[in-house]
Design an enzyme around this catalytic site. Structure first.
Site, PDB file in Angstrom:
ATOM      1  N   ARG A  87      46.549  31.104  43.911  1.00 54.63           N
ATOM      2  CA  ARG A  87      47.361  30.805  45.090  1.00 54.63           C
ATOM      3  C   ARG A  87      48.796  31.258  44.815  1.00 54.63           C
ATOM      4  O   ARG A  87      49.441  30.755  43.889  1.00 54.63           O
ATOM      5  CB  ARG A  87      47.289  29.289  45.284  1.00 54.63           C
ATOM      6  CG  ARG A  87      47.695  28.730  46.599  1.00 54.63           C
ATOM      7  CD  ARG A  87      47.017  27.385  46.810  1.00 54.63           C
ATOM      8  NE  ARG A  87      45.625  27.626  47.152  1.00 54.63           N
ATOM      9  CZ  ARG A  87      45.202  28.071  48.325  1.00 54.63           C
ATOM     10  NH1 ARG A  87      46.047  28.266  49.314  1.00 54.63           N
ATOM     11  NH2 ARG A  87      43.922  28.290  48.538  1.00 54.63           N
ATOM     12  N   TYR A 120      60.182  27.703  31.437  1.00 57.10           N
ATOM     13  CA  TYR A 120      61.185  28.088  32.437  1.00 57.10           C
ATOM     14  C   TYR A 120      61.613  29.530  32.213  1.00 57.10           C
ATOM     15  O   TYR A 120      61.945  29.908  31.102  1.00 57.10           O
ATOM     16  CB  TYR A 120      62.418  27.176  32.338  1.00 57.10           C
ATOM     17  CG  TYR A 120      62.577  26.340  33.580  1.00 57.10           C
ATOM     18  CD1 TYR A 120      62.865  26.949  34.799  1.00 57.10           C
ATOM     19  CD2 TYR A 120      62.419  24.957  33.550  1.00 57.10           C
ATOM     20  CE1 TYR A 120      62.978  26.192  35.948  1.00 57.10           C
ATOM     21  CE2 TYR A 120      62.531  24.196  34.704  1.00 57.10           C
ATOM     22  CZ  TYR A 120      62.811  24.822  35.910  1.00 57.10           C
ATOM     23  OH  TYR A 120      62.913  24.093  37.049  1.00 57.10           O
ATOM     24  N   GLU A 166      63.763  31.535  34.670  1.00 53.94           N
ATOM     25  CA  GLU A 166      64.598  32.005  35.780  1.00 53.94           C
ATOM     26  C   GLU A 166      65.157  33.387  35.477  1.00 53.94           C
ATOM     27  O   GLU A 166      65.637  33.644  34.370  1.00 53.94           O
ATOM     28  CB  GLU A 166      65.734  31.020  36.049  1.00 53.94           C
ATOM     29  CG  GLU A 166      65.246  29.790  36.792  1.00 53.94           C
ATOM     30  CD  GLU A 166      66.361  28.803  37.086  1.00 53.94           C
ATOM     31  OE1 GLU A 166      67.454  28.944  36.524  1.00 53.94           O
ATOM     32  OE2 GLU A 166      66.114  27.887  37.887  1.00 53.94           O
ATOM     33  N   THR A 184      49.798  37.319  50.332  1.00 54.77           N
ATOM     34  CA  THR A 184      49.340  36.267  49.428  1.00 54.77           C
ATOM     35  C   THR A 184      48.530  36.960  48.339  1.00 54.77           C
ATOM     36  O   THR A 184      48.136  38.125  48.494  1.00 54.77           O
ATOM     37  CB  THR A 184      48.413  35.262  50.132  1.00 54.77           C
ATOM     38  OG1 THR A 184      47.257  35.975  50.588  1.00 54.77           O
ATOM     39  CG2 THR A 184      49.094  34.586  51.309  1.00 54.77           C
ATOM     40  N   LYS A 196      43.779  35.394  48.824  1.00 59.50           N
ATOM     41  CA  LYS A 196      42.772  35.580  49.881  1.00 59.50           C
ATOM     42  C   LYS A 196      41.807  36.676  49.425  1.00 59.50           C
ATOM     43  O   LYS A 196      41.159  36.501  48.404  1.00 59.50           O
ATOM     44  CB  LYS A 196      43.474  35.825  51.212  1.00 59.50           C
ATOM     45  CG  LYS A 196      44.324  34.600  51.617  1.00 59.50           C
ATOM     46  CD  LYS A 196      45.039  34.747  52.943  1.00 59.50           C
ATOM     47  CE  LYS A 196      45.897  33.506  53.216  1.00 59.50           C
ATOM     48  NZ  LYS A 196      46.707  33.638  54.449  1.00 59.50           N
ATOM     49  N   ASP A 206      52.616  42.158  56.909  1.00 60.91           N
ATOM     50  CA  ASP A 206      52.171  41.001  56.142  1.00 60.91           C
ATOM     51  C   ASP A 206      50.666  41.158  55.953  1.00 60.91           C
ATOM     52  O   ASP A 206      49.887  40.875  56.865  1.00 60.91           O
ATOM     53  CB  ASP A 206      52.521  39.743  56.943  1.00 60.91           C
ATOM     54  CG  ASP A 206      51.978  38.465  56.322  1.00 60.91           C
ATOM     55  OD1 ASP A 206      51.273  38.557  55.296  1.00 60.91           O
ATOM     56  OD2 ASP A 206      52.265  37.392  56.873  1.00 60.91           O
TER      57      ASP A 206
HETATM   58  C1  LIG Z   1      47.819  32.980  54.882  1.00 57.29           C
HETATM   59  C2  LIG Z   1      48.920  33.736  55.497  1.00 57.29           C
HETATM   60  C3  LIG Z   1      50.269  33.472  55.180  1.00 57.29           C
HETATM   61  C4  LIG Z   1      50.710  32.256  54.426  1.00 57.29           C
HETATM   62  O1  LIG Z   1      50.298  32.135  53.160  1.00 57.29           O
HETATM   63  P1  LIG Z   1      50.434  30.743  52.365  1.00 57.29           P
HETATM   64  O2  LIG Z   1      50.093  31.146  50.994  1.00 57.29           O
HETATM   65  O3  LIG Z   1      49.491  29.798  53.019  1.00 57.29           O
HETATM   66  O4  LIG Z   1      51.856  30.288  52.493  1.00 57.29           O
HETATM   67  C5  LIG Z   1      51.232  34.308  55.710  1.00 57.29           C
HETATM   68  N1  LIG Z   1      50.892  35.324  56.524  1.00 57.29           N
HETATM   69  C6  LIG Z   1      49.622  35.575  56.878  1.00 57.29           C
HETATM   70  C7  LIG Z   1      49.330  36.724  57.793  1.00 57.29           C
HETATM   71  C8  LIG Z   1      48.599  34.789  56.391  1.00 57.29           C
HETATM   72  O5  LIG Z   1      47.341  35.034  56.770  1.00 57.29           O
END
Ligand SMILES: *Cc1c(COP(=O)(O)O)cnc(C)c1O
Length: 417
Positions: A232, A49, A51, A223, A226, A196
Site C-alpha cells: 500500500r 528515520y 528524512e 498507487t 492495485k 493518475d
Molecule cells: C485508488 C485511487 C487513488 C487513491 O489511492 P489511495 O492509496 O487509496 O490513497 C487515487 N486515484 C485513483 C484514480 C485511484 O483509483
C-alpha cells in the site's frame, strides 16, 4: 508467531487470512502481494528515520536505506520509461495532493473527469480539502455505451478555462483513452498533461495497455498496491522535465510529508523487481483476458455494462437498470456467497452513492491466484445466478460452497517470480 502474544489482534489476523483464502476478491483496486513483499514490509526498515533523499538525509545511519530507495527509484523508472521517480508518497491520495501543490498556485484550475463517469475523489470531489485551494472543472464521456470521451467538450473547456493541468486517470473507467488527442488538447491549452494511473499501473508496467508517457504525458501519479501488486503506497513519475521533478521532490519532502516509510519503500522495490520479471507481462495480459471473459457472461446474461464492456481489468455493471437489484443489494448478496465486489455509481446515476445502480468488479486479485478465462467465466455465471436469486438461501448456500472450493483450489502463490 509473536503476534500470538496479542490475542485479540492475532485472532483478527487469522480471521482475515481465512477470509482472503476462502473468498474471491473482485474489488478491482485490490490484489495480493508476494511473500517477499510481505517480508520487506514487516522488516526492521520500519524502525528507521530517513528524512530527505538518498545521499541527502537529515539523519545518520542511511547506508542501507539509501540502497533500497535508489533501487526502488531505478526500477520504477525502468518500469514506466520515466526519467524521474519519487517513491516516498504514502499512498495515492497524498501523491495527488503533492502533485497539485507542486504544479499549481492556489486558485489554479484542474480539468478532470466527472466523478460519476469514473474520476476519483482526489480529482476534486467537493468533500475533499483540496477543493478549498484549487478549482476543479470536469469533462465527461460523450457516449456511455462505448465509453468515448467527449473530446470536443474537453477541448472547448480547456480553451475557455485555461486549466494548468489536464487530468486523466480514473477509478471506474473500463476503456483506454485516446492519449494523442488528450495530450494535443493539453498542449493547445497550455496545460500539463497528468494522468493518475493508480488503477492501471500494473497493466502499463506489464505492457498490456499503452504507456501514457509514450504519448507525451508529463507526469504520472499512482498507487503501488492495485494492479502493480506492491505494498500500500504511492509514487509520482516525471517523464523528462527536471524542473517538474524537482518541484515534486520538494513538495513531498519537506512540503507535505515527514520521514518516508522505509519498510514500504523496501517492499515497493521488491514489487517493482517482480513487475520487471517476464512473468509479470503474462500476468498483466491475463488480467485483461479474464476481465473480458467475465464481461461477456454479463452481456450475454442481459446486463448492461457501462461503456459496453472492458478493455482493462474492471467492469462496471448497471445491475439496477438490468436486474432490478440495487448496487448495495448486489454487494451484500455476493458477499454472502464469498465474492467481494463494490457498489458503485454509474454515469449520471439517478440513485444515491450509498445505494447506487451499479457494481464494480475486476480481475487483478483472482488472476494473481492463477485464474484463467475458464474459472472467470464460471465465477461470472455464479455472480449472475446469485443476483437473480438474491433472496433464495438454498441457491446461495450451493453457490457459496462452489466458490469456497474454487478459492481453496487456487491459493495465492508464495512467489511471483
Ligand atoms: C485508488 C485511487 C487513488 C487513491 O489511492 P489511495 O492509496 O487509496 O490513497 C487515487 N486515484 C485513483 C484514480 C485511484 O483509483
Amino acid at each position: 508467531m509473536f503476534i500470538n502474544q496479542d490475542k485479540e489482534i492475532a485472532a483478527a489476523l487469522s480471521g482475515e487470512e481465512k477470509r482472503q483464502r476462502e473468498g474471491l476478491e473482485l474489488i478491482p483496486s485490490e490484489n495480493y502481494v508476494s511473500k517477499a513483499v510481505l517480508e520487506a514490509l514487516g522488516s526492521v526498515f520500519t524502525n528507521k528515520y530517513s528524512e530527505g533523499y538518498p545521499g541527502k538525509r537529515y539523519y545518520g545511519g542511511q547506508e542501507y536505506t539509501d540502497q533500497i530507495e535508489t533501487i526502488a527509484i531505478e526500477r520504477a523508472k525502468e518500469l514506466f520509461g520515466a526519467k524521474y521517480a519519487n517513491v516516498q508518497p504514502l499512498s495515492g491520495a497524498p501523491a495527488n495532493i503533492a502533485m497539485y501543490f507542486a504544479l499549481l498556485e492556489p486558485g489554479d484550475t484542474v480539468l478532470g473527469m466527472d466523478l460519476s463517469h469514473g474520476g476519483h475523489l482526489t480529482h476534486g470531489h467537493p468533500v475533499t480539502a483540496i477543493t478549498k485551494i484549487f478549482k476543479f472543472i470536469r469533462y465527461k464521456m460523450k457516449d456511455i455505451e462505448t465509453g468515448e470521451i467527449d473530446y470536443d467538450e474537453l477541448r472547448a473547456l480547456a480553451l475557455a478555462e485555461k486549466p494548468k493541468i489536464l487530468l486523466a486517470g480514473y477509478s471506474a473507467y473500463p476503456r483506454e483513452l485516446d492519449y494523442e488527442k488528450f495530450v494535443s488538447i493539453a498542449r493547445e491549452a497550455g496545460a500539463l498533461a497528468v494522468m493518475d494511473v493508480a488503477h492501471i499501473a500494473g497493466l502499463i508496467a506489464g505492457k498490456a495497455v499503452k504507456n501514457p508517457f509514450d504519448y507525451g504525458f508529463d507526469v504520472l501519479t499512482t498507487t503501488t498496491h492495485k494492479t502493480l501488486r506492491g505494498p500500500r503506497g504511492g509514487m509520482i513519475l516525471t517523464r523528462d522535465n527536471e524542473e517538474i521533478a524537482k518541484k515534486i521532490d520538494k513538495m513531498i519532502f519537506p512540503g507535505l510529508q515527514g520521514g518516508p516509510h522505509m519498510n514500504v519503500i523496501a517492499a515497493k522495490a521488491v514489487a517493482f523487481g517482480e513487475a520487471l520479471s517476464p512473468k509479470f507481462k503474462d500476468y498483466a495480459a491475463q488480467v485483461i483476458v479474464n476481465a473480458k471473459a467475465m464481461a461477456d457472461v454479463f452481456t450475454v446474461g442481459g446486463v448492461r455494462l457501462i461503456t459496453g464492456g472492458t478493455s482493462n481489468h474492471l467492469i462496471l455493471a448497471d445491475v439496477f437498470g438490468s436486474l432490478g437489484v440495487t448496487g448495495a443489494e448486489a454487494e451484500k448478496a455476493l458477499d454472502e456467497v464469498g465474492i467481494t465486489v463494490n457498489k458503485n455509481v454509474i454515469a449520471d446515476d439517478t440513485r444515491k452513492p450509498l445505494d447506487p445502480s451499479g457494481i464494480r468488479f475486476g480481475t487483478p486479485a483472482i488472476t494473481t491466484r492463477n485464474f484463467t478465462a475458464k474459472e472467470c467465466t464460471r465465477v461470472a455465471e455464479l455472480m449472475l445466478e446469485t443476483l437473480k436469486n438474491k433472496d433464495d438461501v438454498a441457491v446461495k448456500d450451493r453457490i457459496k460452497k462452489e466458490i469456497t472450493e474454487l478459492a481453496l483450489a487456487f491459493p495465492v502463490p508464495d512467489s511471483f517470480v
